[in-house]
Scaffold this active site. Structure first.
Site, PDB file in Angstrom:
ATOM      1  N   HIS A  19       0.492  26.147  11.282  1.00 52.65           N
ATOM      2  CA  HIS A  19      -0.669  25.190  10.393  1.00 52.65           C
ATOM      3  C   HIS A  19      -1.803  25.916  10.904  1.00 52.65           C
ATOM      4  O   HIS A  19      -2.151  26.621  11.912  1.00 52.65           O
ATOM      5  CB  HIS A  19      -0.864  23.934  11.026  1.00 52.65           C
ATOM      6  CG  HIS A  19      -1.471  23.013  10.338  1.00 52.65           C
ATOM      7  ND1 HIS A  19      -2.985  22.772  10.562  1.00 52.65           N
ATOM      8  CD2 HIS A  19      -1.341  22.066   9.264  1.00 52.65           C
ATOM      9  CE1 HIS A  19      -3.511  22.003   9.611  1.00 52.65           C
ATOM     10  NE2 HIS A  19      -2.425  21.561   8.544  1.00 52.65           N
TER      11      HIS A  19
ATOM     12  N   ASP B 145       5.245  19.153   6.755  1.00 51.48           N
ATOM     13  CA  ASP B 145       6.549  19.295   5.690  1.00 51.48           C
ATOM     14  C   ASP B 145       7.797  19.598   6.116  1.00 51.48           C
ATOM     15  O   ASP B 145       8.705  19.572   5.374  1.00 51.48           O
ATOM     16  CB  ASP B 145       6.170  20.558   4.823  1.00 51.48           C
ATOM     17  CG  ASP B 145       4.856  20.413   4.093  1.00 51.48           C
ATOM     18  OD1 ASP B 145       4.651  19.277   3.342  1.00 51.48           O
ATOM     19  OD2 ASP B 145       3.765  21.197   4.011  1.00 51.48           O
TER      20      ASP B 145
HETATM   21  C1  LIG Z   1       0.229  27.245   7.447  1.00 51.04           C
HETATM   22  C2  LIG Z   1      -0.054  28.843   7.447  1.00 51.04           C
HETATM   23  C3  LIG Z   1      -0.299  29.217   6.126  1.00 51.04           C
HETATM   24  C4  LIG Z   1      -1.018  28.790   8.499  1.00 51.04           C
HETATM   25  O1  LIG Z   1      -1.363  30.017   8.776  1.00 51.04           O
HETATM   26  P1  LIG Z   1      -2.501  30.968   9.057  1.00 51.04           P
HETATM   27  O2  LIG Z   1      -3.460  29.973  10.006  1.00 51.04           O
HETATM   28  O3  LIG Z   1      -3.250  31.377   8.096  1.00 51.04           O
HETATM   29  O4  LIG Z   1      -1.987  32.038  10.110  1.00 51.04           O
HETATM   30  P2  LIG Z   1      -1.176  33.418   9.675  1.00 51.04           P
HETATM   31  O5  LIG Z   1      -0.261  33.161   8.487  1.00 51.04           O
HETATM   32  O6  LIG Z   1      -2.122  34.374   9.627  1.00 51.04           O
HETATM   33  O7  LIG Z   1      -0.074  33.575  10.769  1.00 51.04           O
HETATM   34  C5  LIG Z   1      -0.357  33.936  12.265  1.00 51.04           C
HETATM   35  C6  LIG Z   1       0.609  34.589  12.886  1.00 51.04           C
HETATM   36  O8  LIG Z   1       1.715  33.412  12.849  1.00 51.04           O
HETATM   37  C7  LIG Z   1       2.787  33.959  12.303  1.00 51.04           C
HETATM   38  N1  LIG Z   1       3.214  32.604  11.460  1.00 51.04           N
HETATM   39  C8  LIG Z   1       2.456  31.636  11.034  1.00 51.04           C
HETATM   40  N2  LIG Z   1       3.272  30.793  10.331  1.00 51.04           N
HETATM   41  C9  LIG Z   1       4.395  31.234  10.513  1.00 51.04           C
HETATM   42  C10 LIG Z   1       5.695  30.692  10.131  1.00 51.04           C
HETATM   43  N3  LIG Z   1       5.869  29.199   9.491  1.00 51.04           N
HETATM   44  N4  LIG Z   1       7.006  31.461  10.456  1.00 51.04           N
HETATM   45  C11 LIG Z   1       6.859  32.544  11.032  1.00 51.04           C
HETATM   46  N5  LIG Z   1       5.720  33.055  11.563  1.00 51.04           N
HETATM   47  C12 LIG Z   1       4.666  32.415  11.293  1.00 51.04           C
HETATM   48  C13 LIG Z   1       2.327  34.813  11.217  1.00 51.04           C
HETATM   49  O9  LIG Z   1       3.379  35.652  10.789  1.00 51.04           O
HETATM   50  C14 LIG Z   1       1.137  35.604  11.917  1.00 51.04           C
HETATM   51  O10 LIG Z   1       1.809  36.404  12.996  1.00 51.04           O
HETATM   52  P3  LIG Z   1       1.098  37.654  13.421  1.00 51.04           P
HETATM   53  O11 LIG Z   1       0.118  37.541  14.294  1.00 51.04           O
HETATM   54  O12 LIG Z   1       2.377  38.297  14.580  1.00 51.04           O
HETATM   55  O13 LIG Z   1       1.151  38.698  12.334  1.00 51.04           O
HETATM   56  C15 LIG Z   1       1.437  29.429   7.870  1.00 51.04           C
HETATM   57  O14 LIG Z   1       1.752  28.876   9.126  1.00 51.04           O
HETATM   58  C16 LIG Z   1       2.469  29.137   7.049  1.00 51.04           C
HETATM   59  O15 LIG Z   1       2.608  30.208   6.117  1.00 51.04           O
HETATM   60  N6  LIG Z   1       3.508  28.254   7.428  1.00 51.04           N
HETATM   61  C17 LIG Z   1       4.535  28.455   6.441  1.00 51.04           C
HETATM   62  C18 LIG Z   1       4.104  27.440   5.132  1.00 51.04           C
HETATM   63  C19 LIG Z   1       3.913  25.920   5.531  1.00 51.04           C
HETATM   64  O16 LIG Z   1       4.820  25.240   6.017  1.00 51.04           O
HETATM   65  N7  LIG Z   1       2.771  25.470   4.962  1.00 51.04           N
HETATM   66  C20 LIG Z   1       2.530  24.052   4.985  1.00 51.04           C
HETATM   67  C21 LIG Z   1       1.224  23.801   6.197  1.00 51.04           C
HETATM   68  S1  LIG Z   1       1.018  22.408   6.298  1.00 51.04           S
END
Ligand SMILES: CC(C)(COP(=O)(O)OP(=O)(O)OC[C@H]1O[C@@H](n2cnc3c(N)ncnc32)[C@H](O)[C@@H]1OP(=O)(O)O)[C@@H](O)C(=O)NCCC(=O)NCCS
Length: 390
Positions: free
Chosen positions: A262, A316
């Site tokens: 998140h 989710d």
């Molecule tokens: C929600 C989300 C977009 C938030 O991400 P964010 O704050 O933008 O963080 P990032 O995508 O930049 O990720 C940061 C790090 O965590 C990792 N990471 C984040 N979510 C992850 C996941 N669901 N699975 C694996 N790795 C994850 C990224 O690969 C990244 O790793 P790194 O620093 O080694 O490159 C992300 O956690 C995600 O894509 N989750 C899956 C989709 C989901 O369930 N969305 C619903 C949210 S309520």
């Protein structure tokens, strides 16, 4: 000083809001200052009361609640023109596209009639809150060549949705579970869909288009789309024994595991355990879900491999198991999120319009300046573009 962009506006405040509050380090979610657990533990109220609370900042008194329920109940009824449009939509299309089209249709029918501030604005909001479940249920029935069912006065918001979708009365537990799911999704500060709604409204576009913008933004798998993607992911993993190898393969490809992580929470999303307990209650009444143990194992393995990065189950992760057990098809999971979240969208739109400023951020220009026009016979051969092979 050189300006810098903040990717995804992470941590950048862009609005004042009193609707909800989250603390990502402590895993706190409050609606109008009330912790979500308190709201649910002492649960005398249902989703529509919570919607009223989010919108007005206070709970309704008994007569106000009765009026509110009657008002929203009136708007639950679809008119014939809307049903005709829903019937004409491609049956094989995704219900989120149908929902966007349906909301645009309401705008075509009512935006002009709902003119007049502020009563027209509030009428639009009540109509949208009341109609969303009816639109989703009607599209689903029409695509299956079933008749559209009118709502029943004696049922509440969640009960009516289940009735209009499935054509059979829900059990008390099913109704309560779905009501709680809607409450849990009702608001979550300035997430992408809420921001999209506020941006559209800030141009003084109408509220139908603001909510259509929110629905469109909700659809992506990084936001509400994760609810559908998570269940499909559990199905593709298949069994508890496959989880470890599956996680290793996903992480090796640097892909994301749906339902985890998140932007704000760096601990387990407080909504996840609430949904987990709801799922367990449903399973106790209606039998276990075969993918529940896969989900539990995924949480355990992911915690070991990703917990140090603050990546834990989000809202989710368990919602899909609840919907699945309620007999809701997987492509309706994102519309279910929208039905719950519209309460928050509307509360934010009210705030936005009561103190409106056009959203117009800045870019950092990375192109060149003062270039001259190149006549066609003087142009060099272009490298292949993304359109070349289309
Ligand atoms: C929600 C989300 C977009 C938030 O991400 P964010 O704050 O933008 O963080 P990032 O995508 O930049 O990720 C940061 C790090 O965590 C990792 N990471 C984040 N979510 C992850 C996941 N669901 N699975 C694996 N790795 C994850 C990224 O690969 C990244 O790793 P790194 O620093 O080694 O490159 C992300 O956690 C995600 O894509 N989750 C899956 C989709 C989901 O369930 N969305 C619903 C949210 S309520």
């Amino acid at each position: 000083m050189a300006k810098e962009i903040v990717p995804g506006l992470a941590g950048i405040p862009v609005a004042h809001s009193g609707v909800s509050f989250i603390d990502g380090d402590q895993g706190i979610l409050e609606y109008r200052g009330i912790p979500i657990q308190t709201l649910l533990e002492e649960k005398q109220c249902n989703y529509l009361e919570v919607a009223y609370l989010l919108f007005n900042g206070v709970f309704p008194a008994a007569d106000e609640l009765q009026h509110w329920n009657t008002l929203i109940g009136r708007y639950r009824i679809l008119d014939a023109e809307t049903v005709a449009v829903l019937a004409a939509l491609p049956k094989g299309g995704h219900p989120m596209h149908a929902l966007t089209a349906a909301i645009a249709t309401l705008g075509m029918l009512y935006a002009a009639k709902d003119q007049g501030e502020p009563s027209g604005r509030y009428r639009t909001m009540a109509r949208l809150l009341g109609q969303l479940p009816s639109l989703v249920a009607a599209f689903h029935r029409l695509r299956n060549n079933l008749e559209v069912l009118p709502p029943k006065d004696e049922l509440d918001h969640a009960g009516n949705f289940l009735w209009m979708l499935r054509g059979k009365l829900p059990t008390e537990l099913e109704r309560k579970v779905l009501d709680t799911v809607f409450i849990v999704h009702a608001d979550h500060t300035l997430n992408a869909s809420t921001f999209a709604a506020r941006v559209t409204a800030s141009t003084l576009s109408d509220l139908y288009l603001a909510i259509a913008s929110a629905v469109a933004a909700l659809n992506g798998p990084l936001h509400g789309g994760a609810t559908q993607a998570t269940l499909l992911q559990l199905r593709s993993i298949g069994s508890k024994a496959q989880v470890g190898a599956w996680v290793d393969a996903i992480l090796a490809k640097k892909e994301k595991i749906m339902g985890l992580g998140h932007r704000v929470y760096k601990v387990k999303d407080p909504r996840a355990p609430i949904l987990e307990r709801l799922a367990e209650k449903l399973f106790a009444e209606q039998g276990a879900h075969p993918l529940y143990e896969v989900a539990m194992e995924l949480e355990r393995v992911a915690k070991a491999k990703l917990g140090y990065k603050g990546i834990y189950p989000n809202v989710d992760f368990f919602s899909g198991l609840v919907y699945d057990k309620l007999g809701i098809p997987v492509d309706l999971f994102i519309p279910m999120f929208a039905i719950g979240r519209i309460a928050g969208w509307l509360a934010h739109l009210r705030e936005q319009l009561e103190d409106n400023h056009l959203y117009r951020p800045e870019q950092i220009y990375t192109g060149s300046h003062n270039q001259s026009y190149v006549p066609i016979d003087k142009r060099g051969k272009q490298a292949k573009t993304v359109w070349s092979n289309l």
